[in-house]
Design a protein around this motif. Sequence first.
Motif, PDB file in Angstrom:
ATOM      1  N   ALA A 194      11.775 -14.028 -42.735  1.00 55.90           N
ATOM      2  CA  ALA A 194      12.608 -14.305 -41.563  1.00 55.90           C
ATOM      3  C   ALA A 194      13.372 -13.063 -41.132  1.00 55.90           C
ATOM      4  CB  ALA A 194      13.580 -15.446 -41.874  1.00 55.90           C
ATOM      5  N   GLN A 195      13.831 -12.264 -42.090  1.00 52.89           N
ATOM      6  CA  GLN A 195      14.528 -11.028 -41.736  1.00 52.89           C
ATOM      7  C   GLN A 195      13.563  -9.999 -41.160  1.00 52.89           C
ATOM      8  OE1 GLN A 195      16.609  -9.987 -45.456  1.00 52.89           O
ATOM      9  NE2 GLN A 195      18.503 -10.331 -44.351  1.00 52.89           N
ATOM     10  N   TYR A 196      12.372  -9.928 -41.722  1.00 47.39           N
ATOM     11  CA  TYR A 196      11.373  -8.996 -41.210  1.00 47.39           C
ATOM     12  C   TYR A 196      10.980  -9.380 -39.779  1.00 47.39           C
ATOM     13  CZ  TYR A 196       6.998  -6.400 -40.761  1.00 47.39           C
ATOM     14  OH  TYR A 196       6.003  -5.573 -40.319  1.00 47.39           O
ATOM     15  N   MET A 197      10.821 -10.669 -39.538  1.00 40.92           N
ATOM     16  CA  MET A 197      10.503 -11.133 -38.198  1.00 40.92           C
ATOM     17  C   MET A 197      11.625 -10.745 -37.234  1.00 40.92           C
ATOM     18  SD  MET A 197      10.003 -15.026 -36.737  1.00 40.92           S
ATOM     19  CE  MET A 197       8.732 -15.439 -37.917  1.00 40.92           C
ATOM     20  N   ALA A 198      12.863 -10.932 -37.663  1.00 40.34           N
ATOM     21  CA  ALA A 198      13.993 -10.564 -36.811  1.00 40.34           C
ATOM     22  C   ALA A 198      14.019  -9.062 -36.555  1.00 40.34           C
ATOM     23  CB  ALA A 198      15.301 -11.016 -37.455  1.00 40.34           C
ATOM     24  N   LEU A 199      13.639  -8.273 -37.563  1.00 40.19           N
ATOM     25  CA  LEU A 199      13.584  -6.820 -37.382  1.00 40.19           C
ATOM     26  C   LEU A 199      12.511  -6.453 -36.359  1.00 40.19           C
ATOM     27  CD1 LEU A 199      14.422  -3.941 -38.232  1.00 40.19           C
ATOM     28  CD2 LEU A 199      12.712  -4.105 -40.069  1.00 40.19           C
ATOM     29  N   MET A 200      11.359  -7.089 -36.449  1.00 41.68           N
ATOM     30  CA  MET A 200      10.282  -6.818 -35.497  1.00 41.68           C
ATOM     31  C   MET A 200      10.724  -7.173 -34.081  1.00 41.68           C
ATOM     32  SD  MET A 200       7.141  -5.784 -34.982  1.00 41.68           S
ATOM     33  CE  MET A 200       6.219  -5.873 -36.546  1.00 41.68           C
ATOM     34  N   ARG A 201      11.334  -8.318 -33.913  1.00 44.69           N
ATOM     35  CA  ARG A 201      11.761  -8.752 -32.581  1.00 44.69           C
ATOM     36  C   ARG A 201      12.884  -7.864 -32.044  1.00 44.69           C
ATOM     37  NH1 ARG A 201       9.715 -14.243 -32.885  1.00 44.69           N
ATOM     38  NH2 ARG A 201       7.526 -13.846 -33.408  1.00 44.69           N
ATOM     39  N   ALA A 202      13.790  -7.449 -32.931  1.00 42.80           N
ATOM     40  CA  ALA A 202      14.842  -6.530 -32.494  1.00 42.80           C
ATOM     41  C   ALA A 202      14.252  -5.193 -32.081  1.00 42.80           C
ATOM     42  CB  ALA A 202      15.862  -6.336 -33.618  1.00 42.80           C
ATOM     43  N   GLY A 203      13.258  -4.734 -32.831  1.00 42.49           N
ATOM     44  CA  GLY A 203      12.603  -3.478 -32.485  1.00 42.49           C
ATOM     45  C   GLY A 203      11.900  -3.550 -31.146  1.00 42.49           C
ATOM     46  N   GLN A 204      11.213  -4.644 -30.888  1.00 41.11           N
ATOM     47  CA  GLN A 204      10.530  -4.809 -29.599  1.00 41.11           C
ATOM     48  C   GLN A 204      11.526  -4.701 -28.444  1.00 41.11           C
ATOM     49  OE1 GLN A 204       8.888  -8.666 -30.343  1.00 41.11           O
ATOM     50  NE2 GLN A 204       6.909  -7.881 -31.029  1.00 41.11           N
ATOM     51  N   GLN A 205      12.673  -5.341 -28.636  1.00 36.74           N
ATOM     52  CA  GLN A 205      13.686  -5.358 -27.580  1.00 36.74           C
ATOM     53  C   GLN A 205      14.344  -3.990 -27.413  1.00 36.74           C
ATOM     54  OE1 GLN A 205      17.027  -7.823 -28.535  1.00 36.74           O
ATOM     55  NE2 GLN A 205      18.051  -7.479 -26.577  1.00 36.74           N
TER      56      GLN A 205
ATOM     57  N   ASN B  62       0.358 -18.215 -35.634  1.00 38.38           N
ATOM     58  CA  ASN B  62       0.971 -18.055 -34.319  1.00 38.38           C
ATOM     59  C   ASN B  62       2.482 -18.213 -34.342  1.00 38.38           C
ATOM     60  OD1 ASN B  62      -1.612 -17.680 -33.495  1.00 38.38           O
ATOM     61  ND2 ASN B  62      -1.684 -19.405 -32.071  1.00 38.38           N
ATOM     62  N   ASP B  63       3.042 -18.582 -35.500  1.00 41.43           N
ATOM     63  CA  ASP B  63       4.492 -18.559 -35.640  1.00 41.43           C
ATOM     64  C   ASP B  63       5.017 -17.125 -35.612  1.00 41.43           C
ATOM     65  OD1 ASP B  63       4.456 -21.280 -35.846  1.00 41.43           O
ATOM     66  OD2 ASP B  63       4.830 -21.348 -38.011  1.00 41.43           O
ATOM     67  N   PHE B  64       4.169 -16.190 -36.031  1.00 40.95           N
ATOM     68  CA  PHE B  64       4.546 -14.775 -36.062  1.00 40.95           C
ATOM     69  C   PHE B  64       3.291 -13.942 -35.794  1.00 40.95           C
ATOM     70  CE2 PHE B  64       6.429 -11.179 -38.895  1.00 40.95           C
ATOM     71  CZ  PHE B  64       6.882 -10.504 -37.766  1.00 40.95           C
ATOM     72  N   PRO B  65       2.799 -13.964 -34.556  1.00 36.75           N
ATOM     73  CA  PRO B  65       1.546 -13.249 -34.260  1.00 36.75           C
ATOM     74  C   PRO B  65       1.642 -11.748 -34.476  1.00 36.75           C
ATOM     75  CG  PRO B  65       2.606 -14.009 -32.240  1.00 36.75           C
ATOM     76  CD  PRO B  65       3.325 -14.660 -33.379  1.00 36.75           C
ATOM     77  N   GLU B  66       2.855 -11.207 -34.485  1.00 41.57           N
ATOM     78  CA  GLU B  66       3.019  -9.773 -34.714  1.00 41.57           C
ATOM     79  C   GLU B  66       2.500  -9.359 -36.095  1.00 41.57           C
ATOM     80  OE1 GLU B  66       6.532 -10.883 -31.957  1.00 41.57           O
ATOM     81  OE2 GLU B  66       5.348 -11.810 -33.554  1.00 41.57           O
ATOM     82  N   LEU B  67       2.573 -10.262 -37.065  1.00 43.66           N
ATOM     83  CA  LEU B  67       2.040  -9.935 -38.390  1.00 43.66           C
ATOM     84  C   LEU B  67       0.520  -9.851 -38.334  1.00 43.66           C
ATOM     85  CD1 LEU B  67       2.852  -9.362 -41.294  1.00 43.66           C
ATOM     86  CD2 LEU B  67       2.638 -11.793 -41.798  1.00 43.66           C
ATOM     87  N   THR B  68      -0.090 -10.704 -37.532  1.00 44.04           N
ATOM     88  CA  THR B  68      -1.533 -10.616 -37.306  1.00 44.04           C
ATOM     89  C   THR B  68      -1.878  -9.284 -36.640  1.00 44.04           C
ATOM     90  OG1 THR B  68      -1.695 -13.013 -37.053  1.00 44.04           O
ATOM     91  CG2 THR B  68      -3.516 -11.697 -36.173  1.00 44.04           C
ATOM     92  N   GLU B  69      -1.132  -8.939 -35.619  1.00 47.01           N
ATOM     93  CA  GLU B  69      -1.391  -7.706 -34.877  1.00 47.01           C
ATOM     94  C   GLU B  69      -1.312  -6.478 -35.770  1.00 47.01           C
ATOM     95  OE1 GLU B  69       0.082  -8.658 -30.341  1.00 47.01           O
ATOM     96  OE2 GLU B  69       1.581  -7.976 -31.783  1.00 47.01           O
ATOM     97  N   SER B  70      -0.233  -6.366 -36.523  1.00 46.38           N
ATOM     98  CA  SER B  70      -0.049  -5.166 -37.342  1.00 46.38           C
ATOM     99  C   SER B  70      -1.082  -5.100 -38.458  1.00 46.38           C
ATOM    100  CB  SER B  70       1.376  -5.107 -37.915  1.00 46.38           C
ATOM    101  OG  SER B  70       1.648  -6.236 -38.732  1.00 46.38           O
ATOM    102  N   SER B  71      -1.420  -6.248 -39.060  1.00 48.21           N
ATOM    103  CA  SER B  71      -2.391  -6.258 -40.161  1.00 48.21           C
ATOM    104  C   SER B  71      -3.780  -5.847 -39.676  1.00 48.21           C
ATOM    105  CB  SER B  71      -2.460  -7.654 -40.797  1.00 48.21           C
ATOM    106  OG  SER B  71      -1.219  -8.026 -41.358  1.00 48.21           O
TER     107      SER B  71
END
Length: 347
Positions: free
Chosen positions: A49-60, A138-147
């Motif tokens: 959950a923290q990693y997801m928040a970091l990714m979303r904060a980075g995108q923004q 699809n709850d966190f597609p960014e993990l799919t993208e980066s992997s």
Amino acid sequence: MASATIAAGIARALLKLAVTKGAKQTLLLRQSGIDPRQLDDPDMRIPMAQYMALMRAGQQLCSDPALALHFGEAFDMADMSIVGLLGMASETGEDMLAQLNRYERLVADVATTADGPRHALVRKNGQFWLEDRRANPNDFPELTESSLARMVCMAHRAGEGAKIIQAIHVTHPAPSYRTEYERIFRVPVHFDSDRNAIVLSGDAWLHERTSQASPYVFGVLGDRAQALLERLERSTSTRGRIESLLIPMLHTGNVGLDRIADMLGTSRQTVYRKLKAEGTTFQQTLDELRHKMALHYLSDNKMPVNQTAYLIGFSDPAAFSRAFKRWTGSSPRAMRRKAGMSWGSHV
């Protein structure tokens, strides 16, 4: 997603990339709820959950909605995790896939759609598909993208991508930055698919030699990875996960149940219930961890008592001494005298 974790080395690399793209580190950490001390050891765990928040904060903060793709493009797994080093030291593609599946949890400890490894090589319509079977992708597609971007870019850098990669399938819809998929993957990308996968031209790569590393190097890396995996398996209990979060925070004194629940991405009541099911409480977990860390600092590191008190969250050394006597039946002074150590400070 609340129970999933990821290696701190992955989060640290993402943080580094976002900062190089113009984001302020303080804002990234604040918005993700990550204490920078959580990132000191790349093999430690942080909640997904923290990693997801970091990714979303980075995108923004970077104004880069394709940040996950760019992260996969920029960093090899060997830059962030021992799992990547093991892959590089593997003799063949088959060995590399085996090591990835064996130690994948050291990278991201996530649920899968079925029993078995997260990555599976299956034959479909005369093609080989390397599938990512992460549950609820699809709850966190960014993990799919980066992997996927990381694996494909690794193949391209080795000069093998154009030869063996035919297509990419992802379960999420096409994003606004679809052109970045085309640039990075260099093959057709199918969105809204029934699976996340890389379509391969065949399986000859499984048997091709990929490394000149010595068996000794591979053995050392394997031993280290196995020790880390065993540590991770011990920490999958709620108590173990809480302890891993508390250790870098003890010295702050700000270690309440509410903060830990937020870091776990769950509620105070849920943490209480899970700990009760394991036969303990948050206060007992915190108290016993302080006891264990006090013995570690005083014995292994020969740490002065006043500093030990501070490191485990006591602002008053006298209060630490009282707690230590409750834990052990003797004072810190007596314990160190028994161990044949000299005092670094007095209480």
